[in-house]
Design a protein around this motif. Structure first.
Motif, PDB file in Angstrom:
ATOM      1  N   ASP A 361      51.724  68.636  38.286  1.00  0.00           N
ATOM      2  CA  ASP A 361      50.600  69.550  38.131  1.00  0.00           C
ATOM      3  C   ASP A 361      50.853  70.792  38.960  1.00  0.00           C
ATOM      4  O   ASP A 361      50.156  71.061  39.926  1.00  0.00           O
ATOM      5  N   PHE A 363      50.342  73.906  38.680  1.00  0.00           N
ATOM      6  CA  PHE A 363      49.382  75.001  38.796  1.00  0.00           C
ATOM      7  C   PHE A 363      48.017  74.524  39.248  1.00  0.00           C
ATOM      8  O   PHE A 363      47.093  75.289  39.384  1.00  0.00           O
ATOM      9  N   GLY A 364      47.876  73.227  39.438  1.00  0.00           N
ATOM     10  CA  GLY A 364      46.553  72.669  39.694  1.00  0.00           C
ATOM     11  C   GLY A 364      46.215  72.614  41.169  1.00  0.00           C
ATOM     12  O   GLY A 364      46.891  73.195  42.012  1.00  0.00           O
ATOM     13  N   ALA A 365      45.198  71.841  41.441  1.00  0.00           N
ATOM     14  CA  ALA A 365      44.668  71.820  42.798  1.00  0.00           C
ATOM     15  C   ALA A 365      45.468  70.920  43.718  1.00  0.00           C
ATOM     16  O   ALA A 365      45.383  71.033  44.920  1.00  0.00           O
ATOM     17  N   GLN A 367      46.125  67.000  43.458  1.00  0.00           N
ATOM     18  CA  GLN A 367      45.488  65.749  43.842  1.00  0.00           C
ATOM     19  C   GLN A 367      46.492  64.617  43.995  1.00  0.00           C
ATOM     20  O   GLN A 367      46.146  63.528  44.366  1.00  0.00           O
TER      21      GLN A 367
END
Lengths: 590, 195
Positions: A361, A363-365, A367
């Motif tokens: 992920d 580009f994501g936050a 997790q």
């Protein structure tokens, strides 16, 4: 050099001095020197050896297709049977090189067709290969056996059909991560029914459908098939059928390994895999189907290579699977494995040599629970680990120092902290100390990629200690020209340097111009270079090609621009062929 | 943001073929500081579906996990350094995951007591939202952006507002679509003459 040899002759019979031994003797002697570097050294000894070596050279690797002209290469090494040519700079993989830059394979194929009629193997990486090239290959080389295309583009399934139809002795068709236009041409059906020599078939990057019945017949009659890598169009139950036809397979790419759970299909797969006693290397785009993983359990023990970099499988099933793979030497996996998964790898895979962990992920936050901990564990418990590519979100100097102490045998260390300029998350300091520890401890380090918050000081360490370093990648690092100067004035073995988004300017480039001729290439983008310095560099070093890339939408003649104009992208490489003539509008050679 | 601080305001004009104002993720002020725009032409060639319209369904945005703000890294298509095949595989699997998620919001039209429900994740952006609502309620509706450039002669009787996480009623259309998705709670179709 061999001065004593002649005098060591026994008896009374006159022995010819060593240097008048016929060339064939030397050619035979050189055939025992497989490494190109050794052959190069031998060729440098004297004219006789030069002649003998170049005439007997069978394998040629051209690391930069513009370093020499194809005709020169073919003339110099007339007996080549296997050639590998690489084109675009490495950063082209990440979209930094605009399209139509160059690296056409056509001139190489044409020169080879003229000068190497006995050519058996051809490999192109990051080049533009057209259907015409493929047609020419099929038509020109009677005994063509191996075609390997890696990260290439420009051809379609029609070109592939020319190969499969025309190359009667084809053993390997290896297509890795190419952009292939699907013309729905039945390339697979173009293999004649009498054709049985295939050993490697990799079409994993192909988008379109293939005729399964044809594939099955091909697999059945090619008894030597060792490597089969399928694309995403082959459904799971068909994979099982293929495996039953090719139980001797050594390397398998399952394509899209995904379906709703069905006990019949599971049983079929399990049985098929149980029959594959020789399977050692496994890969595929496994789409989160944990239920089927246990069908593989029979082959886990024998696996030496596992590529799950396209697999979105996560959690306990993944870990259960990997914990059975005790003989793994190469593991490519998503960060979905998390720290506790890597801890299992550390305790299970004592033979691990190469680990790559990719971001699921990017580009994501963030997790996913993959941190520096995972890498520390693996480096502590896997004594043969020498190559690492690790994407993560946080790192500490302490972890890097521990890793360096645990594994002085690293040859390749690439760390990518996802957010640029991230400091040590505990001390908030730069990661200079950590990376310095790596280069000081790992004396055999050949490839290094750095990331996170770094000052010029880390480059001082790298310049001083990384004596065997051949390739260095730098992004978002350093504070001033000094950083680049440390690298260029140190790093004795540096061949490839690629830099992006660093505050490096003209001075270190000009001060170390001579260094650039000892290197294969230099890439600098989004740094602080100006046109004037590039002009000076080009003038000073006639055997370097200095390429400037402008924005494609704005092709402005260089001559019109003043010295202070900023240079967005610079690519410099040594060449004996002079400036190339196939540059697109946006590339200008200074 | 770290990198913004690094941006020393070099006075060179953006050397990109794409104007930053046409891309929703870049229309925020902070992005204007980037010295160069990444090369989208390469990504287009690589088959990533990038659209420059407001209702962008770019694979960039597909690669996020909803709901999350488009991170600054999305401005740089060449970072992190992963190969295009992996990049598009991730985008494809993220959009598959997205299709399995839903974001139903209540939609009320002023004057009608009974509302409707709409899954916003099935829509591409503001344009699709407008089209969907016009069909649902059988009336021309407009929103903030379009209102500014109204076609003469066409006058919508209604325009779109929404209630955000703070309980405030805002005009639809001011923020990028993905940001809107993270903050919208309810939608209200208000009569034009009211405002």
């Amino acid at each position: 050099m061999g001065r004593g040899v002649g005098s060591r002759s026994g008896g009374g019979a006159a022995q010819p001095p060593w240097h008048s031994l016929p060339d064939e003797v030397w050619e035979h002697a050189f055939s025992f020197l497989p490494a190109a570097a050794d052959r190069g050294a031998a060729a440098g000894a004297c004219r006789g050896w030069l002649r003998a070596e170049r005439r007997s050279r069978r394998r040629l690797a051209v690391a930069n297709c513009y370093a020499t002209s194809p005709r020169d290469a073919v003339e110099r090494f007339p007996s080549v049977r296997a050639a590998e040519v690489k084109g675009k700079p490495h950063f082209a993989d990440f979209g930094l090189v605009p399209p139509a830059w160059g690296a056409e394979a056509a001139p190489w194929v044409a020169a080879a067709a003229d000068g190497w009629p006995l050519l058996e193997e051809l490999s192109f990486k990051r080049m533009v290969v057209t259907d015409e090239c493929l047609e020419m290959i099929a038509a020109s080389f009677r005994n063509f056996q191996v075609l390997r295309l890696v990260s290439c583009e420009g051809f379609s399934t029609a070109g592939l059909a020319a190969i499969t139809e025309g190359c009667r002795n084809l053993r390997e068709l290896d297509l890795q991560e190419n952009y292939i236009e699907d013309c729905s041409s039945h390339w697979l059906s173009s293999f004649p029914e009498s054709f049985t020599s295939l050993e490697t078939l990799n079409f994993s990057c192909l988008d379109g459908e293939v005729n399964f019945a044809v594939l099955e017949r091909l697999v059945t009659r090619c008894h030597n098939l060792k490597t089969l890598k399928l694309n995403n169009a082959i459904p799971l139950d068909k994979v099982a059928s293929l495996l039953r036809k090719a139980p001797h397979i050594v390397e398998l790419g399952t394509g899209k390994f995904s379906a709703d759970y069905h006990p019949d299909l599971f049983a079929k797969l399990e049985a098929a895999f149980a029959g594959c006693k020789s399977l050692r290397r496994l890969s595929g785009a496994w789409d989160a189907v944990p239920d089927y993983l246990s069908a593989f359990y029979g082959v886990c023990e024998g696996l030496t290579s596992l590529n799950l970099s396209y697999a979105t499988v996560r959690g306990p099933e993944l870990i259960k699977f990997i914990s059975r793979c005790k003989n793994l030497q190469q593991l490519w996996v998503m960060d979905l494995i998390e720290d506790h998964g890597l801890a299992v790898v550390a305790s299970t895979c004592s033979k691990l040599q190469e680990l790559r962990v990719f971001p699921s992920d990017p580009f994501g936050a963030g997790q996913v629970l993959l941190t520096e901990r995972g890498l520390v564990d693996v480096s502590a418990s896997c004594p043969m680990l020498e190559s690492v590519l690790y994407f993560c979100r946080r790192m500490t100097n302490e972890a890097l120092i521990t890793i360096a102490k645990n594994r002085p045998n690293f040859t390749c260390f690439r760390l990518c902290i996802l957010e640029p300029r991230t400091p040590d998350y505990i001390t908030q300091q730069s990661l200079d100390a950590g990376f310095s520890a790596i280069v000081e401890s790992c004396k055999g380090l050949r490839r290094l990629s750095v990331s996170g918050l770094l000052t010029d000081l880390v480059f001082k360490s790298i310049g001083e200690h990384a004596d065997r370093l051949e390739m260095l990648s730098i992004a978002f690092a350093g504070n001033s020209d000094l950083g680049l100067h440390y690298i260029l004035s140190g790093c004795k073995s540096l061949k490839k340097l690629e830099i992006r988004d660093c505050p490096f300017g003209n001075k270190p480039l000009l001060a170390n111009a001579a260094k650039l001729e000892t290197m294969r290439s230099l890439w600098m983008s989004s740094c602080s270079l100006t046109l004037g310095a590039c002009r000076q560099l080009a003038q000073k070093m006639p055997r370097l090609t200095v390429e400037i890339m402008n924005d494609p939408g704005r092709a402005c003649p260089l001559d019109a621009l003043p010295d202070e104009s900023p240079v967005e992208k610079l690519y410099v490489y040594r060449t004996i062929a002079g400036p190339r003539s196939d540059t697109p509008d946006y590339v200008q050679i200074v | 943001m770290l990198v913004m601080a690094e941006c020393k305001g070099r006075d060179r004009s953006p050397s990109s073929s794409m104007d930053s104002s046409t891309h929703p993720a870049l229309s925020t002020a902070s992005a204007a500081c980037w010295p160069t725009r990444p090369d989208l032409s390469t990504d287009l060639r690589l088959g990533l579906s990038l659209s420059t319209s407001l209702s962008s369904s770019s694979s960039l945005q597909a690669a996020e996990s909803i709901p999350s703000m488009p991170s600054r890294n999305q401005v740089l298509l060449s970072w992190p350094p992963i190969k295009p095949f992996l990049r598009s595989a991730l985008a494809a699997s993220a959009s598959r995951r997205r299709r399995q998620q839903t974001l139903f919001v209540k939609v009320y039209m002023e004057g009608l007591p009974i509302g409707r429900k709409l899954d916003l994740l099935l829509l591409d952006g503001y344009d699709s939202l407008l089209v969907k609502l016009c069909n649902m309620f059988k009336t021309p509706i407009t929103y903030a952006d379009v209102y500014q450039q109204q076609v003469p002669g066409v006058k919508a009787a209604h325009f779109l507002t929404y209630e955000d996480q703070d309980g405030d009623w805002m005009m639809v259309g001011d923020v990028p679509w993905n940001l809107f998705l993270t903050s919208v709670k309810k939608i209200r179709i208000t009569r034009t003459d009211k405002c």
